[in-house]
Design a protein around this motif. Structure first.
Motif, mmCIF file in Angstrom:
data_model
loop_
_atom_site.group_PDB
_atom_site.id
_atom_site.type_symbol
_atom_site.label_atom_id
_atom_site.label_comp_id
_atom_site.label_asym_id
_atom_site.label_seq_id
_atom_site.Cartn_x
_atom_site.Cartn_y
_atom_site.Cartn_z
ATOM 1 N N HIS A 97 46.486 14.967 24.030
ATOM 2 C CA HIS A 97 47.639 15.831 24.302
ATOM 3 C C HIS A 97 48.914 15.003 24.376
ATOM 4 O O HIS A 97 49.950 15.376 23.852
ATOM 5 C CB HIS A 97 47.449 16.568 25.636
ATOM 6 N N VAL A 98 48.786 13.848 25.062
ATOM 7 C CA VAL A 98 49.961 12.980 25.230
ATOM 8 C C VAL A 98 50.445 12.509 23.876
ATOM 9 O O VAL A 98 51.642 12.573 23.560
ATOM 10 C CB VAL A 98 49.622 11.755 26.115
ATOM 11 N N LEU A 99 49.495 12.058 23.055
ATOM 12 C CA LEU A 99 49.843 11.501 21.747
ATOM 13 C C LEU A 99 50.497 12.554 20.856
ATOM 14 O O LEU A 99 51.561 12.308 20.252
ATOM 15 C CB LEU A 99 48.573 10.951 21.086
ATOM 16 N N THR A 100 49.893 13.752 20.810
ATOM 17 C CA THR A 100 50.452 14.818 19.969
ATOM 18 C C THR A 100 51.864 15.164 20.422
ATOM 19 O O THR A 100 52.795 15.259 19.613
ATOM 20 C CB THR A 100 49.570 16.097 20.057
ATOM 21 N N GLY A 101 52.000 15.345 21.740
ATOM 22 C CA GLY A 101 53.306 15.713 22.282
ATOM 23 C C GLY A 101 54.361 14.649 22.019
ATOM 24 O O GLY A 101 55.491 14.947 21.628
#
Lengths: 253, 246
Positions: free
Chosen positions: A222-226
């Protein structure tokens, strides 16, 4: 460098001197969201994804504060300077157009982070919410502020009237953020017609999920995508703002 | 021979079908007090805005002390101070003293020197008592003097003044003329636009008369009047405008 720092200082002093209009209202309205929907109604919802609802919504509310304030500051400051003509003070100085653009953008970043920090403090006082990865959260918040301050610069150059800034705020930013997972996760609205597709298609949903994961502790994916989405948005918006400044769009005739 | 302070080469500026400046070529020498005259819409403001980069020339070049006004705009801006016709002041949240200090900062002047320079100019232009006032509290004359002080904050070699006495009463006009004469005596190159012809006759060593974007006459004021058998520049200007119409 002195000239650049002076202009950054001007942009920051501008909103600090007028804090009753620039800092207090957005901070209070987000705190009211926190109280009414989080502390009040949220207590009936129980835990969401393993945390109390009020804590679940806190990262989204902080992002909401950052986004709106990082956008509004450069948009209004730039348009105000164009409207009154004092943009000429910067344009006839030895500052490069890139320095002018970045200084105005940094003013927006500063206001976004100041209001975001105030909301975080209020949330901590009201709910005891803690930040799982403080440095990552700060970096993420900074990236979001830069991206939306870039949009503010574009709008501040583009608009021909005060209502232009308000229109983008009301018709673009508000729906983007409100339907972007501030108050709920994508899983919570699975099967809900209209809301699910609007949320799933909204890139801000993934930016919010990433920030929530950084703040509350969550999946790295989630962190990476965001973060990738935020950085891409930032690169496009800041790049576009710089390009508009370089050609003198609505600055030089 | 010195490089001219300002060299304008075949400047043309159009706004759609309107030709604001048409093939203007002009040199202003260092230390000269030069007046750009002409009726409203003659192209005076467009020309000076092109010198400081606020107007993008459609064609032609402008050199300031030998530097290209477009390519070397940052170095050119260090050399030029401009006082706009409209009283543009960043007064929404800054007081009079702060306006000057911030303006100095944009020119890279460190804070201590900026404060000292601001205070010196406030004294010199009779604004010391108003240093903590907001722009809205100033009279028209005080705003005019503040605009001039702002243009001088970085001690430019060239001073450009767009209608500096527009709207000023007689007493204030005389005061401003005295200030401008002092600045010229200190060695500043001054380019002034005006449609007060008496002002040009009193202050300027040479004048250029613009009409419909074209330079129609150039020379010392008394020479222009003599050559055309007129007593004053005003008569020269009227004659030129009438001959253009017929």
């Amino acid at each position: 460098m002195m000239g650049f720092l002076t202009l950054v200082k001007r942009e920051v002093v501008r909103f600090l001197k007028d804090a009753i209009d620039t800092i207090a209202p957005p901070t209070i309205s987000v705190i009211l969201f926190l109280l009414i929907f989080g502390v009040g109604l949220g207590s009936r919802l129980g835990d969401v994804h393993g945390v109390p609802y009020v804590q679940f919504m806190t990262p989204g509310l902080i992002l909401l504060a950052i986004v709106r304030n990082a956008f509004l500051n450069p948009a209004y400051s730039l348009f105000q300077s164009r409207w009154y003509g004092n943009i000429a003070d910067f344009l006839v100085s030895p500052l490069s157009v890139e320095q002018i653009a970045l200084a105005i953008l940094l003013g927006g970043v500063a206001r976004g982070l100041v209001v975001g920090a105030l909301v975080l403090v209020a949330a901590w006082l009201l709910t005891g919410v803690a930040v799982a990865q403080p440095m990552w959260a700060l970096g993420y918040a900074l990236a979001v502020a830069v991206a939306f301050a870039g949009i503010g610069c574009i709008v501040g150059l583009w608009t021909r009237g005060w209502e232009g800034v308000g229109a983008i705020d009301t018709f673009v930013l508000d729906p983007l953020v409100m339907l972007g997972g501030v108050f709920y996760s994508l899983e919570m609205v699975r099967g809900v017609s209209l809301i699910e597709p609007l949320t799933a298609l909204n890139p801000f949903t993934y930016i919010t999920e990433g920030f929530r994961a950084v703040m509350l502790g969550g999946a790295e994916a989630h962190v990476l995508t965001g973060l990738v989405l935020t950085l891409a948005l930032g690169a496009i918006c800041v790049g576009a703002a710089l390009a508009l400044f370089r050609v003198g769009y609505h600055l030089k005739i | 021979m010195h490089t001219p302070a300002i060299s304008i080469e075949h400047l043309r500026k159009t706004y759609g079908n309107l030709v604001a400046v048409d093939d203007l070529s002009l040199e202003i020498q260092r230390g000269e007090f030069f007046g750009l005259l002409g009726p409203n819409g003659a192209g005076k403001t467009t020309t000076i805005n092109a010198i400081v980069g606020l107007v993008k020339p459609t064609r032609g070049h402008i050199l300031v002390m030998g530097l290209d006004a477009v390519r070397d705009y940052r170095r050119v801006h260090r050399l030029v101070g401009i006082a706009f016709q409209e009283l543009i002041l960043d007064g929404s949240f800054l007081n009079v003293r702060e306006i000057l200090i911030y303006q100095a900062g944009y020119f890279g002047i460190p804070p201590r020197r900026a404060r000292a320079k601001a205070d010196e100019l406030l004294e010199r232009f009779g604004l010391w008592e108003k240093r903590s006032a907001k722009v809205q509290e100033l009279s028209g004359g005080q705003k005019r003097r503040l605009v001039l002080a702002k243009a001088l904050i970085h001690d430019p070699e060239i001073l450009i003044l767009d209608e500096p006495t527009a709207g000023a009463d007689v007493e204030m006009r005389l005061q401003l003329w005295e200030m401008l004469q002092d600045l010229h005596a200190q060695g500043k190159t001054i380019l002034l636009t005006t449609h007060y012809l008496e002002e040009a006759e009193r202050l300027c060593q040479r004048v250029g008369i613009l009409h419909q974007g074209r330079l129609v006459s150039l020379g010392p004021p008394e020479q222009l009047a003599r050559e055309r058998g007129q007593a004053h520049l005003e008569d020269v200007l009227l004659e030129l405008i009438r001959s253009e119409r017929s």
